[in-house]
Design a protein around this motif. Structure first.
Motif, PDB file in Angstrom:
ATOM      1  N   GLU A 432       0.805  -1.215   0.000  1.00 47.10           N
ATOM      2  CA  GLU A 432       0.000   0.000   0.000  1.00 47.10           C
ATOM      3  C   GLU A 432       0.842   1.271   0.000  1.00 47.10           C
ATOM      4  O   GLU A 432       0.432   2.282  -0.569  1.00 47.10           O
ATOM      5  CB  GLU A 432      -0.940   0.010   1.217  1.00 47.10           C
ATOM      6  CG  GLU A 432      -1.996  -1.089   1.184  1.00 47.10           C
ATOM      7  CD  GLU A 432      -2.955  -0.997   2.352  1.00 47.10           C
ATOM      8  OE1 GLU A 432      -2.798  -0.058   3.171  1.00 47.10           O
ATOM      9  OE2 GLU A 432      -3.858  -1.852   2.458  1.00 47.10           O
ATOM     10  N   SER A 433       2.006   1.242   0.643  1.00 44.00           N
ATOM     11  CA  SER A 433       2.796   2.469   0.753  1.00 44.00           C
ATOM     12  C   SER A 433       3.402   2.843  -0.598  1.00 44.00           C
ATOM     13  O   SER A 433       3.734   1.973  -1.413  1.00 44.00           O
ATOM     14  CB  SER A 433       3.913   2.300   1.782  1.00 44.00           C
ATOM     15  OG  SER A 433       4.963   1.513   1.268  1.00 44.00           O
ATOM     16  N   LEU A 459      -1.883   2.665  -8.854  1.00 46.68           N
ATOM     17  CA  LEU A 459      -2.104   2.900  -7.427  1.00 46.68           C
ATOM     18  C   LEU A 459      -1.307   4.107  -6.932  1.00 46.68           C
ATOM     19  O   LEU A 459      -1.788   4.889  -6.105  1.00 46.68           O
ATOM     20  CB  LEU A 459      -1.723   1.648  -6.630  1.00 46.68           C
ATOM     21  CG  LEU A 459      -2.626   0.424  -6.831  1.00 46.68           C
ATOM     22  CD1 LEU A 459      -2.035  -0.797  -6.142  1.00 46.68           C
ATOM     23  CD2 LEU A 459      -4.033   0.704  -6.305  1.00 46.68           C
ATOM     24  N   GLN A 463      -2.595   7.996  -5.333  1.00 42.14           N
ATOM     25  CA  GLN A 463      -2.214   8.491  -4.008  1.00 42.14           C
ATOM     26  C   GLN A 463      -1.381   9.763  -4.052  1.00 42.14           C
ATOM     27  O   GLN A 463      -1.564  10.668  -3.246  1.00 42.14           O
ATOM     28  CB  GLN A 463      -1.399   7.418  -3.265  1.00 42.14           C
ATOM     29  CG  GLN A 463      -2.169   6.167  -2.908  1.00 42.14           C
ATOM     30  CD  GLN A 463      -1.315   5.231  -2.073  1.00 42.14           C
ATOM     31  OE1 GLN A 463      -0.731   5.632  -1.070  1.00 42.14           O
ATOM     32  NE2 GLN A 463      -1.221   3.981  -2.498  1.00 42.14           N
TER      33      GLN A 463
END
Length: 525
Positions: A432-433, A459, A463
């Motif tokens: 996720e990071s 992704l 972000q």
């Protein structure tokens, strides 16, 4: 209309001209050897680019990071300008001031400041070129900053690139870039005395070049520069001559990696940047990049733009395919060029795109993409004729030239094959990071897992919203789409990136994607 790139004749012993495309720079070589270039550019701001002909190639295996640390020390203050005051002053005048280190040079820039402050900016640059006090406390503070920068900027893909160069080069200092597990060079342990040694060895006017862009008349700008820098003395400096012996017997190197699948890189040495064959090798790489092999495995082809003997690389991921079959198909790709079977229409497209790689750059922007910045490091190394003549050199390349350079430099016996041995582990779900996603995207791209790389960049784009990150990530994802021949997706990504910044490199990639799409459509008719 194609603009010829030629080197203008000398107008006088004091002031001369250099034409790069449609841009004509006035320049002067001062008595102390400093090369100063100026060009008039409308507007209310001015930009100054200063390049030093010293970079990481001038380090040893025990002093890696020293060039970068010296770059940081250039902000540590002089007797008249305190630590960090240079940057704060430029920012106060509406601009930005920063620097970066490359293998062959170090670049400093004062960008987009109010033009009335040009004399003061030039005085500050001249002051720190030879006037650093190099007091312990500010230099050690800069060393701490560099330590943090290395930790945050390092990616596993950087480490693999450094391992590759260490494996291929036997003696050239390009091989010294290895870092430790934390991504560090030797910089965190280097002393102030070592910084002073490097500074005194390389930071002299006869190893530097300045390019000034703004609304002032060039003659007046050159006079300002001479007023500021002319008082500095020329000194005998360290003049390293680097050479990598020719590879006369092919060899194979296997390196353990954290990649899930094996990655193979074939490498060949190419001549120095001023050699006439570098343009033909650039064209050959660009054409090979468009080619396909029967197994469908994507082969990435690249040449670098460094000054010294560079690497011509062809890389691919083995995946579930037969490694021997892929290797033979790649060899057949090269054989077709050795036989003079280059597609003439594709070569014309490639040459037209490649020839303007420098002249299409904006005159000034962030220096990574600015023609003025590029000129400064070419000038620092006394290579302006190479820059000015690149367009013509590329356009003059023929199919016979491609056959000749392919036979001369890409011979089987001259090849070093580096295999990054994969772990063979099952691919895990994406993290996720952002930092982990970036590492996963790079690893997936390296090993040919393009769908995973695209997913990771998607992704990241969801972000990370700052403009610079967006254009970088749109460009990376678009490049992968282009590799996969997904032309519409590639075009969409490049166009999306250009909405943030009008970077010429991305515009060139967009043009290339459109050209490849048109060619594919013609082939399907």
């Amino acid at each position: 209309m194609v603009i010829a790139v030629t080197l203008m004749l000398v107008l006088s012993s004091a002031q001369q001209q250099l034409a790069v495309g449609e841009h004509v720079f006035e320049y002067r070589i001062l008595d102390n050897g400093l090369r100063v270039y100026a060009i008039e550019d409308p507007g209310e701001t001015t930009s100054v680019f200063m390049a030093i002909a010293a970079g990481t190639r001038d380090e040893t295996a025990g002093t890696t990071g020293l060039a970068h640390l010296t770059e940081h020390a250039m902000f540590a203050g002089t007797a008249t300008t305190g630590a960090d005051i240079h940057e704060k002053t430029i920012v106060g005048w509406g601009g930005e001031s920063n620097a970066f280190t490359r293998d062959d040079y170090t670049m400093y820039y004062d960008h987009d400041f109010a033009s009335e402050h040009l004399p003061e900016v030039l005085s500050m640059e001249a002051d720190r070129l030879r006037g650093l006090t190099l007091e312990s406390e500010p230099v050690l503070n800069e060393r701490h900053r560099l330590n943090t920068e290395e930790e945050h900027a390092y990616q596993p893909s950087d480490g693999r690139a450094q391992q590759l160069e260490n494996a291929v080069y036997n003696s050239h200092p390009y091989r010294h870039g290895l870092r430790d597990a934390g991504g560090h060079t030797k910089a965190p342990g280097l002393s102030v005395a070592q910084v002073k040694f490097f500074y005194d060895a390389y930071y002299h006017p006869n190893r530097a070049a300045i390019v000034i862009v703004g609304p002032h008349k060039p003659a007046a700008v050159l006079n300002m520069a001479e007023e500021s820098f002319g008082k500095l003395e020329s000194q005998a400096t360290t003049n390293n001559h680097y050479f990598e012996p020719e590879v006369t017997a092919s060899r194979t190197v296997v390196i353990k990696s954290q990649l899930p699948r094996d990655k193979v890189v074939r490498c060949w040495l190419t001549p120095k940047i001023q050699h006439a064959d570098r343009a033909a090798l650039d064209v050959l790489a660009a054409m090979l990049q468009r080619d396909e092999i029967k197994s469908g495995v994507l082969v990435n082809v690249s040449t670098g733009g460094r000054i010294e003997q560079e690497l011509f690389k062809m890389s691919w991921s083995v995946g579930d395919h037969d490694a021997g079959v892929i290797a033979k198909e790649v060899s057949r790709m090269l054989t077709s060029y050795k036989l003079g079977e280059a597609d003439a229409s594709v070569m014309t497209e490639v040459k037209e795109l490649l020839a303007d790689v420098y002249t299409s750059q904006p005159m000034r922007s962030r220096p990574y993409f600015a023609l003025a910045g590029t000129l400064s490091w070419y000038a620092a190394h006394d290579l302006t004729e190479v820059l000015a003549g690149y367009h013509d050199a590329v356009m003059a390349v023929t199919s016979d030239d491609l056959a000749r350079v392919c036979k001369t430099y890409l011979a089987k016996k001259k090849c070093v094959t580096v295999t990054f041995r994969g772990t063979g582990e099952a691919v895990k779900p994406l993290p996720e990071s952002i930092s982990e996603l970036q590492a996963e995207a790079a690893a997936a791209f390296e090993t040919g897992h393009y769908a995973r790389a695209i997913e990771a960049y998607t992704l990241i784009l969801a972000q990370k919203k700052d403009p610079m990150s967006q254009i970088i990530n749109f460009t990376e994802r678009g490049s992968i789409h282009l590799e996969m021949k997904n032309y519409d997706a590639a075009i969409a990504d490049f166009e999306a990136g250009l909405t943030y910044y009008d970077y010429p490199a991305v515009a060139d990639m967009l043009e290339d994607a459109i050209a490849q799409k048109k060619r594919a459509m013609r082939g399907n008719l």
